[in-house]
Write a protein that holds these residues in place. Sequence first.
Motif, PDB file in Angstrom:
ATOM      1  N   CYS A   1    -114.257  62.891 -19.508  1.00  0.00           N
ATOM      2  CA  CYS A   1    -115.607  63.291 -19.877  1.00  0.00           C
ATOM      3  C   CYS A   1    -115.669  63.799 -21.318  1.00  0.00           C
ATOM      4  O   CYS A   1    -114.772  64.510 -21.772  1.00  0.00           O
ATOM      5  CB  CYS A   1    -116.111  64.392 -18.939  1.00  0.00           C
ATOM      6  SG  CYS A   1    -116.177  63.884 -17.207  1.00  0.00           S
ATOM      7  N   ARG A   2    -116.729  63.426 -21.976  1.00  0.00           N
ATOM      8  CA  ARG A   2    -117.020  63.923 -23.322  1.00  0.00           C
ATOM      9  C   ARG A   2    -118.321  64.703 -23.234  1.00  0.00           C
ATOM     10  O   ARG A   2    -119.371  64.157 -22.889  1.00  0.00           O
ATOM     11  CB  ARG A   2    -117.151  62.767 -24.308  1.00  0.00           C
ATOM     12  CG  ARG A   2    -117.534  63.188 -25.728  1.00  0.00           C
ATOM     13  CD  ARG A   2    -117.547  61.977 -26.654  1.00  0.00           C
ATOM     14  NE  ARG A   2    -117.889  62.347 -28.024  1.00  0.00           N
ATOM     15  CZ  ARG A   2    -119.099  62.189 -28.567  1.00  0.00           C
ATOM     16  NH1 ARG A   2    -120.082  61.649 -27.852  1.00  0.00           N
ATOM     17  NH2 ARG A   2    -119.334  62.545 -29.814  1.00  0.00           N
TER      18      ARG A   2
ATOM     19  N   ALA B   1    -117.627  68.334 -29.848  1.00  0.00           N
ATOM     20  CA  ALA B   1    -117.528  67.583 -28.601  1.00  0.00           C
ATOM     21  C   ALA B   1    -116.239  67.966 -27.881  1.00  0.00           C
ATOM     22  O   ALA B   1    -115.183  68.071 -28.497  1.00  0.00           O
ATOM     23  CB  ALA B   1    -117.551  66.085 -28.889  1.00  0.00           C
TER      24      ALA B   1
ATOM     25  N   ILE C   1    -110.701  55.672 -25.556  1.00  0.00           N
ATOM     26  CA  ILE C   1    -110.799  56.678 -24.495  1.00  0.00           C
ATOM     27  C   ILE C   1    -110.388  56.077 -23.154  1.00  0.00           C
ATOM     28  O   ILE C   1    -109.627  56.686 -22.385  1.00  0.00           O
ATOM     29  CB  ILE C   1    -112.238  57.224 -24.412  1.00  0.00           C
ATOM     30  CG1 ILE C   1    -112.515  58.156 -25.593  1.00  0.00           C
ATOM     31  CG2 ILE C   1    -112.464  57.959 -23.093  1.00  0.00           C
ATOM     32  CD1 ILE C   1    -113.947  58.628 -25.668  1.00  0.00           C
TER      33      ILE C   1
ATOM     34  N   ILE D   1    -106.106  66.188 -24.963  1.00  0.00           N
ATOM     35  CA  ILE D   1    -107.190  66.288 -23.983  1.00  0.00           C
ATOM     36  C   ILE D   1    -106.716  67.107 -22.792  1.00  0.00           C
ATOM     37  O   ILE D   1    -105.807  66.691 -22.074  1.00  0.00           O
ATOM     38  CB  ILE D   1    -107.647  64.890 -23.518  1.00  0.00           C
ATOM     39  CG1 ILE D   1    -108.095  64.049 -24.716  1.00  0.00           C
ATOM     40  CG2 ILE D   1    -108.787  65.007 -22.509  1.00  0.00           C
ATOM     41  CD1 ILE D   1    -108.517  62.638 -24.365  1.00  0.00           C
TER      42      ILE D   1
ATOM     43  N   ASP E   1    -114.859  54.327 -27.587  1.00  0.00           N
ATOM     44  CA  ASP E   1    -114.974  54.197 -26.128  1.00  0.00           C
ATOM     45  C   ASP E   1    -113.780  53.441 -25.555  1.00  0.00           C
ATOM     46  O   ASP E   1    -113.238  53.802 -24.507  1.00  0.00           O
ATOM     47  CB  ASP E   1    -116.267  53.460 -25.765  1.00  0.00           C
ATOM     48  CG  ASP E   1    -117.510  54.300 -26.028  1.00  0.00           C
ATOM     49  OD1 ASP E   1    -117.361  55.520 -26.247  1.00  0.00           O
ATOM     50  OD2 ASP E   1    -118.626  53.739 -26.008  1.00  0.00           O
TER      51      ASP E   1
ATOM     52  N   TYR F   1    -113.492  67.052 -24.889  1.00  0.00           N
ATOM     53  CA  TYR F   1    -112.973  65.954 -24.076  1.00  0.00           C
ATOM     54  C   TYR F   1    -112.132  66.555 -22.954  1.00  0.00           C
ATOM     55  O   TYR F   1    -111.287  67.428 -23.190  1.00  0.00           O
ATOM     56  CB  TYR F   1    -112.107  65.015 -24.913  1.00  0.00           C
ATOM     57  CG  TYR F   1    -112.868  64.281 -26.001  1.00  0.00           C
ATOM     58  CD1 TYR F   1    -113.321  62.975 -25.801  1.00  0.00           C
ATOM     59  CD2 TYR F   1    -113.117  64.882 -27.231  1.00  0.00           C
ATOM     60  CE1 TYR F   1    -114.007  62.296 -26.799  1.00  0.00           C
ATOM     61  CE2 TYR F   1    -113.807  64.216 -28.232  1.00  0.00           C
ATOM     62  CZ  TYR F   1    -114.252  62.918 -28.016  1.00  0.00           C
ATOM     63  OH  TYR F   1    -114.936  62.252 -29.000  1.00  0.00           O
TER      64      TYR F   1
ATOM     65  N   GLU G   1    -111.893  61.592 -32.912  1.00  0.00           N
ATOM     66  CA  GLU G   1    -113.085  60.811 -32.608  1.00  0.00           C
ATOM     67  C   GLU G   1    -112.684  59.423 -32.107  1.00  0.00           C
ATOM     68  O   GLU G   1    -112.857  58.411 -32.797  1.00  0.00           O
ATOM     69  CB  GLU G   1    -113.993  60.689 -33.839  1.00  0.00           C
ATOM     70  CG  GLU G   1    -114.627  62.003 -34.271  1.00  0.00           C
ATOM     71  CD  GLU G   1    -115.577  61.839 -35.433  1.00  0.00           C
ATOM     72  OE1 GLU G   1    -115.576  60.735 -36.048  1.00  0.00           O
ATOM     73  OE2 GLU G   1    -116.316  62.784 -35.735  1.00  0.00           O
TER      74      GLU G   1
END
Length: 215
Positions: A167-168, A69, A29, A48, A26, A71, A23
């Motif tokens: 992208c998530r 989710a 990421i 990822i 932002d 990624y 997790e």
Amino acid sequence: MAKVSQFGVIGSMSKLPPGFVFEPTDEEILFEYLRRKIFALPLPASIIPELINLSNHDPWDLPGGGKQAGYFFSNLIGANNAVIRATSCGYWKAQGVPKQISPSSSDAHNRMMVGMKKTLVFYRGRPPHGSRTSWVMHEYRLVPAPSAARAPQLNSWVSELGRWVLCRVFVKKTSSGSRRDFTSMDVSSSSGSCITEDSSSGDENEEQTSEWFRS
């Protein structure tokens, strides 16, 4: 690394040890994963996967299927530098204004970039009569900070930023706190025939549709 040709996935989502959840914030990421991917630097963790043409796949067909989710590194640029948002069963539509994210790190390389987070929602059908779903995509990209963009010697460096996004993709919880399952909504993920088009619509509607699919 494994390659799943059905989705164009390069690499695979690593299995985390029991009790660990991926997790990232932002900022992490953007500046710890996306920046490193763009400039071919070692990633904090090889977790990822790279999914070419992410928007060409319906969200329920992506690895994970909405149970968690997902990624993905992706290159969304298509012909004529346009970003096509259409899938076989619907389209991704941007919501609101992209959020700007600045790095808190004092790292000089990070300070030369600004992150942008765009939110998109998946609609089944064809615009403008699509049906909104609970599938959401957060699309992260890096852009040069104003000071970096004005430096001519950094032109080649700046051009690298437009190649990749991270992208998530996830299913947004409903008001009751549960997740809706769109895989059971008469969706044929393998046939690609879930959209019925009106053959009498003509070129005018076809042109309008193509504009909705572009970001």
